[in-house]
Design a protein around this motif. Sequence first.
Motif, PDB file in Angstrom:
ATOM      1  N   SER A  38       0.859  -1.186   0.000  1.00 57.78           N
ATOM      2  CA  SER A  38       0.000   0.000   0.000  1.00 57.78           C
ATOM      3  C   SER A  38       0.889   1.228   0.000  1.00 57.78           C
ATOM      4  CB  SER A  38      -0.915   0.009   1.226  1.00 57.78           C
ATOM      5  OG  SER A  38      -0.135   0.059   2.401  1.00 57.78           O
ATOM      6  N   ALA A  39       0.374   2.314  -0.587  1.00 59.29           N
ATOM      7  CA  ALA A  39       1.156   3.545  -0.663  1.00 59.29           C
ATOM      8  C   ALA A  39       0.215   4.735  -0.698  1.00 59.29           C
ATOM      9  CB  ALA A  39       2.047   3.547  -1.897  1.00 59.29           C
ATOM     10  N   GLN A  40       0.711   5.852  -0.193  1.00 57.74           N
ATOM     11  CA  GLN A  40      -0.106   7.049  -0.121  1.00 57.74           C
ATOM     12  C   GLN A  40       0.815   8.254  -0.216  1.00 57.74           C
ATOM     13  OE1 GLN A  40      -3.134   6.837   2.930  1.00 57.74           O
ATOM     14  NE2 GLN A  40      -3.004   9.046   3.237  1.00 57.74           N
ATOM     15  N   VAL A  41       0.407   9.228  -1.017  1.00 63.28           N
ATOM     16  CA  VAL A  41       1.227  10.426  -1.181  1.00 63.28           C
ATOM     17  C   VAL A  41       0.335  11.650  -1.056  1.00 63.28           C
ATOM     18  CG1 VAL A  41       2.788  11.697  -2.680  1.00 63.28           C
ATOM     19  CG2 VAL A  41       2.796   9.195  -2.712  1.00 63.28           C
ATOM     20  N   GLN A  42       0.754  12.591  -0.214  1.00 65.80           N
ATOM     21  CA  GLN A  42       0.083  13.880  -0.137  1.00 65.80           C
ATOM     22  C   GLN A  42       1.030  14.952  -0.656  1.00 65.80           C
ATOM     23  OE1 GLN A  42      -0.443  13.436   4.152  1.00 65.80           O
ATOM     24  NE2 GLN A  42      -2.603  13.929   3.868  1.00 65.80           N
ATOM     25  N   VAL A  43       0.528  15.776  -1.551  1.00 67.48           N
ATOM     26  CA  VAL A  43       1.309  16.929  -1.987  1.00 67.48           C
ATOM     27  C   VAL A  43       0.947  18.088  -1.064  1.00 67.48           C
ATOM     28  CG1 VAL A  43       1.786  18.516  -3.866  1.00 67.48           C
ATOM     29  CG2 VAL A  43       1.363  16.087  -4.344  1.00 67.48           C
ATOM     30  N   SER A  66       4.084   7.924   2.195  1.00 72.40           N
ATOM     31  CA  SER A  66       4.044   6.819   3.146  1.00 72.40           C
ATOM     32  C   SER A  66       3.702   5.548   2.383  1.00 72.40           C
ATOM     33  CB  SER A  66       3.009   7.078   4.244  1.00 72.40           C
ATOM     34  OG  SER A  66       1.718   7.120   3.688  1.00 72.40           O
ATOM     35  N   ALA A  67       4.288   4.429   2.812  1.00 71.21           N
ATOM     36  CA  ALA A  67       4.066   3.165   2.107  1.00 71.21           C
ATOM     37  C   ALA A  67       4.340   2.001   3.047  1.00 71.21           C
ATOM     38  CB  ALA A  67       4.963   3.062   0.881  1.00 71.21           C
ATOM     39  N   ASP A  68       3.671   0.896   2.773  1.00 67.26           N
ATOM     40  CA  ASP A  68       3.947  -0.359   3.471  1.00 67.26           C
ATOM     41  C   ASP A  68       4.231  -1.411   2.398  1.00 67.26           C
ATOM     42  OD1 ASP A  68       4.091  -2.644   4.911  1.00 67.26           O
ATOM     43  OD2 ASP A  68       2.156  -2.428   5.914  1.00 67.26           O
ATOM     44  N   LEU A  69       5.508  -1.701   2.195  1.00 63.31           N
ATOM     45  CA  LEU A  69       5.921  -2.661   1.166  1.00 63.31           C
ATOM     46  C   LEU A  69       6.508  -3.918   1.788  1.00 63.31           C
ATOM     47  CD1 LEU A  69       7.711  -0.101  -1.207  1.00 63.31           C
ATOM     48  CD2 LEU A  69       5.326  -0.803  -1.257  1.00 63.31           C
ATOM     49  N   ALA A 111      10.728  -1.445   5.310  1.00 65.95           N
ATOM     50  CA  ALA A 111       9.789  -1.385   4.189  1.00 65.95           C
ATOM     51  C   ALA A 111       8.501  -0.654   4.534  1.00 65.95           C
ATOM     52  CB  ALA A 111       9.477  -2.800   3.709  1.00 65.95           C
ATOM     53  N   LYS A 112       8.320  -0.314   5.801  1.00 68.28           N
ATOM     54  CA  LYS A 112       7.157   0.480   6.186  1.00 68.28           C
ATOM     55  C   LYS A 112       7.692   1.853   6.600  1.00 68.28           C
ATOM     56  CE  LYS A 112       2.899   0.095   8.850  1.00 68.28           C
ATOM     57  NZ  LYS A 112       2.127  -0.759   9.789  1.00 68.28           N
ATOM     58  N   PHE A 113       7.398   2.858   5.786  1.00 66.53           N
ATOM     59  CA  PHE A 113       8.070   4.133   6.025  1.00 66.53           C
ATOM     60  C   PHE A 113       7.136   5.307   5.772  1.00 66.53           C
ATOM     61  CE2 PHE A 113       8.808   2.860   1.654  1.00 66.53           C
ATOM     62  CZ  PHE A 113       8.494   4.002   0.939  1.00 66.53           C
ATOM     63  N   TRP A 114       7.544   6.439   6.296  1.00 65.35           N
ATOM     64  CA  TRP A 114       6.833   7.708   6.142  1.00 65.35           C
ATOM     65  C   TRP A 114       7.894   8.774   5.944  1.00 65.35           C
ATOM     66  CZ3 TRP A 114       6.921  12.412   8.555  1.00 65.35           C
ATOM     67  CH2 TRP A 114       5.827  13.254   8.340  1.00 65.35           C
ATOM     68  N   ILE A 115       7.801   9.477   4.830  1.00 61.82           N
ATOM     69  CA  ILE A 115       8.851  10.432   4.471  1.00 61.82           C
ATOM     70  C   ILE A 115       8.220  11.773   4.139  1.00 61.82           C
ATOM     71  CG2 ILE A 115      10.558  11.013   2.687  1.00 61.82           C
ATOM     72  CD1 ILE A 115      11.163   8.054   2.495  1.00 61.82           C
TER      73      ILE A 115
END
Lengths: 167, 93
Positions: A38-43, A66-69, A111-115
């Motif tokens: 799963s992945a999610q991006v906010q601009v 943010s993503a959970d790979l 692999a589970k990160f928030w940047i």
Amino acid sequence: MHSFGYRANALLTFAVTILALMCAMASVSDNFNTPTPSAQVQVLNINWFQKQPNGNDEVSMTMNISADLQSLFTWNTKQVFVFLAAEYETPKNSLNQISLWDGIIPSKEHAKFWIHTSNKYRFIDQGSNLRGKEYNLTMHWHVMPKTGKMFADKIVMPGYRLPQEYR
Amino acid sequence: MDWQGQKITEQLMQLIIVAFAVIAFATGYLMASFQMMILIYAGGVVLTTLVTVPNWPFFNHHPLKWLDPSELEKHPKPQPSPNVSSKKKSVKK
């Protein structure tokens, strides 16, 4: 006839053959993994949006990625290369794909990160098509194995739009 | 190492290596550790090398039995048949 050297040679040849077979089976076993990433991006902000002197549009933006790979990792996975690309269509090119950020994930724990980051690479159009342009953000990944076949896939996140005016 | 020993060695080598390969793959898969698979397999290959490559005594239990010398008298060596032939040589003056 048979000697020490001959027996050693026969053994090592057989051992390497079986090793190759084991590696092939390890690679095949990756096909039984069903990843659910799963992945999610906010601009968060368009930092600046300008036309270059040569006529191309350029954008700089701040994003939360943010993503959970974690489900991509198997026992045969060495690392995962992941990159975030902006994709859109213009009269000149039906697919424009610009990498905004990439990273190498060395292990399942990472692999589970928030940047929170601005785009690592410049977002430059081949022309002046970006004002008001609607685009996708697509997260691509390449699963690099220890041995055997490499898998690649992506998540498309539509619905992003650039402002109408330069800033 | 005698003939029977060599045969046993070859069969034993293949058997042990394949057995360790199966064990290594199963262990690696269950533990999700590729490294563990390689280590177990390497251990198996080393063990197999130590067991089957040197000429251990238990590979010498079936020595070839050469014929007893007394067999020679029962089967005497055949004598070549005498073949006397002489040709005349003409001497030219």
